[in-house]
Design a protein around this motif. Structure first.
Motif, PDB file in Angstrom:
ATOM      1  N   PHE A 196     -13.278  10.285   7.911  1.00 33.48           N
ATOM      2  CA  PHE A 196     -12.750  10.216   6.542  1.00 33.48           C
ATOM      3  C   PHE A 196     -11.238  10.414   6.554  1.00 33.48           C
ATOM      4  CE2 PHE A 196     -15.087  14.225   7.172  1.00 33.48           C
ATOM      5  CZ  PHE A 196     -14.095  15.179   7.082  1.00 33.48           C
ATOM      6  N   GLN A 197     -10.562   9.556   7.287  1.00 34.53           N
ATOM      7  CA  GLN A 197      -9.108   9.615   7.336  1.00 34.53           C
ATOM      8  C   GLN A 197      -8.515   9.320   5.957  1.00 34.53           C
ATOM      9  OE1 GLN A 197      -7.693   6.917  10.301  1.00 34.53           O
ATOM     10  NE2 GLN A 197      -8.658   7.993  11.995  1.00 34.53           N
ATOM     11  N   THR A 198      -7.510  10.092   5.594  1.00 33.78           N
ATOM     12  CA  THR A 198      -6.830   9.846   4.330  1.00 33.78           C
ATOM     13  C   THR A 198      -5.967   8.596   4.446  1.00 33.78           C
ATOM     14  OG1 THR A 198      -6.788  12.220   3.877  1.00 33.78           O
ATOM     15  CG2 THR A 198      -5.259  10.839   2.641  1.00 33.78           C
ATOM     16  N   LYS A 199      -6.042   7.750   3.413  1.00 32.87           N
ATOM     17  CA  LYS A 199      -5.270   6.512   3.421  1.00 32.87           C
ATOM     18  C   LYS A 199      -4.541   6.314   2.104  1.00 32.87           C
ATOM     19  CE  LYS A 199      -7.985   3.901   6.799  1.00 32.87           C
ATOM     20  NZ  LYS A 199      -8.698   2.631   7.063  1.00 32.87           N
ATOM     21  N   VAL A 200      -3.491   5.503   2.165  1.00 28.63           N
ATOM     22  CA  VAL A 200      -2.731   5.122   0.977  1.00 28.63           C
ATOM     23  C   VAL A 200      -2.891   3.619   0.787  1.00 28.63           C
ATOM     24  CG1 VAL A 200      -0.495   5.111  -0.167  1.00 28.63           C
ATOM     25  CG2 VAL A 200      -1.055   6.950   1.446  1.00 28.63           C
ATOM     26  N   PHE A 201      -3.285   3.227  -0.418  1.00 26.88           N
ATOM     27  CA  PHE A 201      -3.445   1.811  -0.738  1.00 26.88           C
ATOM     28  C   PHE A 201      -2.590   1.456  -1.941  1.00 26.88           C
ATOM     29  CE2 PHE A 201      -7.456   2.885   1.326  1.00 26.88           C
ATOM     30  CZ  PHE A 201      -7.637   1.813   2.195  1.00 26.88           C
ATOM     31  N   GLU A 202      -2.220   0.197  -1.993  1.00 19.71           N
ATOM     32  CA  GLU A 202      -1.601  -0.348  -3.186  1.00 19.71           C
ATOM     33  C   GLU A 202      -2.540  -1.414  -3.720  1.00 19.71           C
ATOM     34  OE1 GLU A 202       2.778  -0.590  -3.541  1.00 19.71           O
ATOM     35  OE2 GLU A 202       2.406  -2.767  -3.558  1.00 19.71           O
ATOM     36  N   ILE A 203      -2.844  -1.365  -4.994  1.00 25.23           N
ATOM     37  CA  ILE A 203      -3.700  -2.397  -5.571  1.00 25.23           C
ATOM     38  C   ILE A 203      -2.861  -3.635  -5.815  1.00 25.23           C
ATOM     39  CG2 ILE A 203      -5.129  -3.026  -7.552  1.00 25.23           C
ATOM     40  CD1 ILE A 203      -6.109  -0.228  -7.670  1.00 25.23           C
ATOM     41  N   LYS A 204      -3.267  -4.731  -5.194  1.00 23.96           N
ATOM     42  CA  LYS A 204      -2.482  -5.964  -5.239  1.00 23.96           C
ATOM     43  C   LYS A 204      -2.315  -6.446  -6.668  1.00 23.96           C
ATOM     44  CE  LYS A 204      -3.986  -7.372  -0.624  1.00 23.96           C
ATOM     45  NZ  LYS A 204      -4.771  -8.359   0.159  1.00 23.96           N
ATOM     46  N   ASP A 205      -1.120  -6.918  -6.944  1.00 22.33           N
ATOM     47  CA  ASP A 205      -0.732  -7.312  -8.293  1.00 22.33           C
ATOM     48  C   ASP A 205      -0.230  -8.751  -8.258  1.00 22.33           C
ATOM     49  OD1 ASP A 205       0.499  -7.583 -10.801  1.00 22.33           O
ATOM     50  OD2 ASP A 205       1.022  -5.465 -10.866  1.00 22.33           O
ATOM     51  N   ASP A 206      -0.706  -9.575  -9.193  1.00 23.21           N
ATOM     52  CA  ASP A 206      -0.253 -10.974  -9.232  1.00 23.21           C
ATOM     53  C   ASP A 206       1.247 -11.073  -9.468  1.00 23.21           C
ATOM     54  OD1 ASP A 206      -2.814 -11.845  -8.834  1.00 23.21           O
ATOM     55  OD2 ASP A 206      -3.248 -12.102 -10.973  1.00 23.21           O
ATOM     56  N   ALA A 207       1.792 -10.100 -10.192  1.00 23.31           N
ATOM     57  CA  ALA A 207       3.239 -10.106 -10.469  1.00 23.31           C
ATOM     58  C   ALA A 207       3.953  -9.147  -9.528  1.00 23.31           C
ATOM     59  CB  ALA A 207       3.483  -9.714 -11.926  1.00 23.31           C
ATOM     60  N   GLU A 208       3.689  -9.303  -8.223  1.00 23.28           N
ATOM     61  CA  GLU A 208       4.232  -8.404  -7.207  1.00 23.28           C
ATOM     62  C   GLU A 208       5.746  -8.208  -7.313  1.00 23.28           C
ATOM     63  OE1 GLU A 208       3.473  -5.878  -3.851  1.00 23.28           O
ATOM     64  OE2 GLU A 208       2.083  -6.960  -5.133  1.00 23.28           O
ATOM     65  N   PRO A 209       6.558  -9.280  -7.482  1.00 26.34           N
ATOM     66  CA  PRO A 209       8.016  -9.092  -7.541  1.00 26.34           C
ATOM     67  C   PRO A 209       8.475  -8.265  -8.742  1.00 26.34           C
ATOM     68  CG  PRO A 209       7.462 -11.390  -7.107  1.00 26.34           C
ATOM     69  CD  PRO A 209       6.196 -10.701  -7.507  1.00 26.34           C
ATOM     70  N   GLN A 210       7.612  -8.176  -9.780  1.00 22.89           N
ATOM     71  CA  GLN A 210       7.995  -7.460 -10.988  1.00 22.89           C
ATOM     72  C   GLN A 210       7.533  -6.012 -11.017  1.00 22.89           C
ATOM     73  OE1 GLN A 210       9.898  -9.020 -13.307  1.00 22.89           O
ATOM     74  NE2 GLN A 210       9.902 -10.754 -11.890  1.00 22.89           N
ATOM     75  N   LYS A 211       6.918  -5.551  -9.924  1.00 24.07           N
ATOM     76  CA  LYS A 211       6.282  -4.235  -9.995  1.00 24.07           C
ATOM     77  C   LYS A 211       7.271  -3.094 -10.211  1.00 24.07           C
ATOM     78  CE  LYS A 211       6.036  -3.101  -5.059  1.00 24.07           C
ATOM     79  NZ  LYS A 211       5.124  -2.914  -3.918  1.00 24.07           N
ATOM     80  N   GLU A 212       8.508  -3.278  -9.774  1.00 21.39           N
ATOM     81  CA  GLU A 212       9.502  -2.211  -9.950  1.00 21.39           C
ATOM     82  C   GLU A 212       9.802  -1.967 -11.426  1.00 21.39           C
ATOM     83  OE1 GLU A 212      10.221  -0.358  -7.490  1.00 21.39           O
ATOM     84  OE2 GLU A 212       9.157  -1.661  -6.100  1.00 21.39           O
ATOM     85  N   LYS A 213       9.502  -2.947 -12.278  1.00 26.12           N
ATOM     86  CA  LYS A 213       9.747  -2.794 -13.708  1.00 26.12           C
ATOM     87  C   LYS A 213       8.541  -2.187 -14.420  1.00 26.12           C
ATOM     88  CE  LYS A 213      12.830  -6.815 -13.853  1.00 26.12           C
ATOM     89  NZ  LYS A 213      13.062  -8.148 -14.463  1.00 26.12           N
ATOM     90  N   LYS A 214       7.474  -1.959 -13.679  1.00 25.95           N
ATOM     91  CA  LYS A 214       6.242  -1.459 -14.279  1.00 25.95           C
ATOM     92  C   LYS A 214       6.115   0.057 -14.120  1.00 25.95           C
ATOM     93  CE  LYS A 214       3.637  -5.715 -13.482  1.00 25.95           C
ATOM     94  NZ  LYS A 214       2.317  -6.257 -13.113  1.00 25.95           N
ATOM     95  N   LYS A 215       5.257   0.646 -14.930  1.00 27.15           N
ATOM     96  CA  LYS A 215       4.939   2.054 -14.794  1.00 27.15           C
ATOM     97  C   LYS A 215       3.970   2.232 -13.622  1.00 27.15           C
ATOM     98  CE  LYS A 215       7.145   3.652 -18.456  1.00 27.15           C
ATOM     99  NZ  LYS A 215       8.230   4.670 -18.369  1.00 27.15           N
ATOM    100  N   SER A 216       4.162   3.320 -12.890  1.00 28.76           N
ATOM    101  CA  SER A 216       3.375   3.549 -11.675  1.00 28.76           C
ATOM    102  C   SER A 216       2.328   4.638 -11.896  1.00 28.76           C
ATOM    103  CB  SER A 216       4.307   3.959 -10.536  1.00 28.76           C
ATOM    104  OG  SER A 216       3.575   4.442  -9.437  1.00 28.76           O
ATOM    105  N   VAL A 217       1.085   4.310 -11.553  1.00 27.48           N
ATOM    106  CA  VAL A 217      -0.011   5.277 -11.622  1.00 27.48           C
ATOM    107  C   VAL A 217      -0.480   5.567 -10.205  1.00 27.48           C
ATOM    108  CG1 VAL A 217      -2.361   5.729 -12.442  1.00 27.48           C
ATOM    109  CG2 VAL A 217      -0.757   4.430 -13.876  1.00 27.48           C
TER     110      VAL A 217
END
Length: 400
Positions: A29-50
């Motif tokens: 049960f190794q701890t991992k970090v994932f990012e949920i893929k987003d269709d608007a990947e280039p715009q993610k910096e303008k989005k709120k992060s959860v």
């Protein structure tokens, strides 16, 4: 570690899931970090992060419906810090990109950045990732979703003991869940919101009747056969209790089959339990053949000590029995009775000597016991399909 993983892959899927809870098997049960893929990947910096924190299977089931709504919100992107069964479940539900740093100890903070809000379900383990997240981001507002009665108490106590910030909002099942938390943490009463548990939204649209028909066909059940299901406790079930249950079931007059399900965290081999029933002439159905969702839908009566599966059955309006016999069962801290029993939506059995007689009553849809249960289920466990939406709205309010 490669040898351990090779050994794991050779095991049946159910054994793989249960082994992941054996302490000392960190490789499973190794701890991992994932990012949920987003269709608007280039715009993610303008989005709120959860940042979503999840470890246990119940946790993933509770958070996934909220995450699904957030995934379709163009103003939000998500990262997930996870391990154990939650990791397995969430990878099946969402398009995940593994961004785990080579050295989690020093690399996770840099990869994750500072989120705008934390979406958390508390682990039953002191290894809980949520404690790490709060310590790392004490200034970030947290929405805590409780998946079952009392499951948040240990986490809240750890926050209090370590003088870490409490959640901004605590989302709970119902008024009983709120009372339990407020009893131990009166200072949090104003932060507790009755949203309902998001995992139960699916019952608003589920074709339970269709699932039941399909499952019975797959099992080859006759029209007059009943399915009795027992859900083992998370840390194992008292063998003497199982032996007593087998003795009682042997006297049930109705034609039935038994589904004995083993909790993922119960490391007792399935055959240890099934052998007890075989010795008295009761054959257990192969739960793995159908998957537990179908077995749950097909059940005519579900019995347990304490389990979220009992609530699944209640939301499906199936009769349930919680075993509370003090000879075999130690109640959860602060819960003399399971809340569904207290609310009259489930039967509480305090003497296993009455097990068979009560099963006979619950198998009769017209019995007075069943009529009263149905009434209390409708009153106390309504289904409107909006639990996840209520949690999401609280979370988004913290981003403003």
């Amino acid at each position: 570690m490669k040898e351990s993983l090779s050994f794991l892959r050779q095991l049946p899927p159910e054994e793989q899931r249960r082994l992941a809870y054996i302490e000392g098997r960190e490789d499973l049960f190794q701890t991992k970090v994932f990012e949920i893929k987003d269709d608007a990947e280039p715009q993610k910096e303008k989005k709120k992060s959860v940042l979503v924190i999840s470890r246990d299977p119940g946790s993933a089931s509770a958070l996934a419906p909220v995450m699904e709504l957030l995934h379709h919100d163009d103003s939000i992107f998500m990262r997930v810090l996870t391990d154990g069964r939650a990791e397995e479940i969430l990878e099946k539900e969402f398009p995940m990109k593994d961004i785990t740093p080579q050295d989690m100890t020093i690399g996770a903070d840099q990869i994750l950045g500072t989120p705008d809000v934390l979406l958390v379900n508390s682990s039953v383990s002191e290894k809980g990732l949520e404690t790490y997240a709060v310590a790392t981001y004490p200034e970030v507002p947290m929405i805590l979703v409780e998946d079952y009665y009392t499951s948040s108490l240990g986490f809240l106590q750890r926050l209090k003991d370590r003088k870490l910030p409490y959640p901004k909002k605590i989302c709970v099942l119902d008024s009983e869940a709120k009372k339990i938390i407020a009893r131990d943490f009166p200072e949090l009463e104003d932060r507790i919101e009755i949203t309902g548990q998001p995992a139960f939204d699916r019952f608003a649209t589920e074709d339970t009747t269709g699932l039941k028909i399909d499952a019975r066909k797959e099992l080859g059940m006759l029209l007059d056969e009943k399915l009795i299901t027992f859900v083992s406790a998370s840390m194992g079930t008292d063998i003497e209790l199982v032996e007593k249950m087998a003795e009682e079931l042997k006297t049930v007059k109705a034609k039935f089959r038994l589904a004995f399900t083993v909790h993922p965290r119960d490391n007792t081999p399935r055959d240890t339990y099934e052998k007890i029933f075989r010795e008295v002439g009761i054959t257990c159905v192969d739960v793995g053949q159908l998957g537990f969702n179908k077995v749950g839908a097909a059940s005519d009566v579900m019995t347990m000590i304490i389990s979220t599966e009992g609530l699944n059955a209640i939301y499906r309006r199936e009769p349930t029995m919680h075993i509370t016999d003090p000879r075999f069962v130690i109640p959860l801290k602060g819960l003399a009775l399971p809340p569904p029993v207290k609310l009259g939506a489930s039967v509480g059995l305090d003497d296993m000597g009455d097990f068979a007689a009560m099963i006979e009553q619950l198998l009769d849809p017209e019995s007075s016991e069943n009529v009263e249960l149905k009434k209390r289920m409708e009153e106390n466990y309504p289904v409107d399909g909006k639990n996840a939406e209520r949690v999401m709205n609280l979370l988004k309010a913290e981003m403003i």
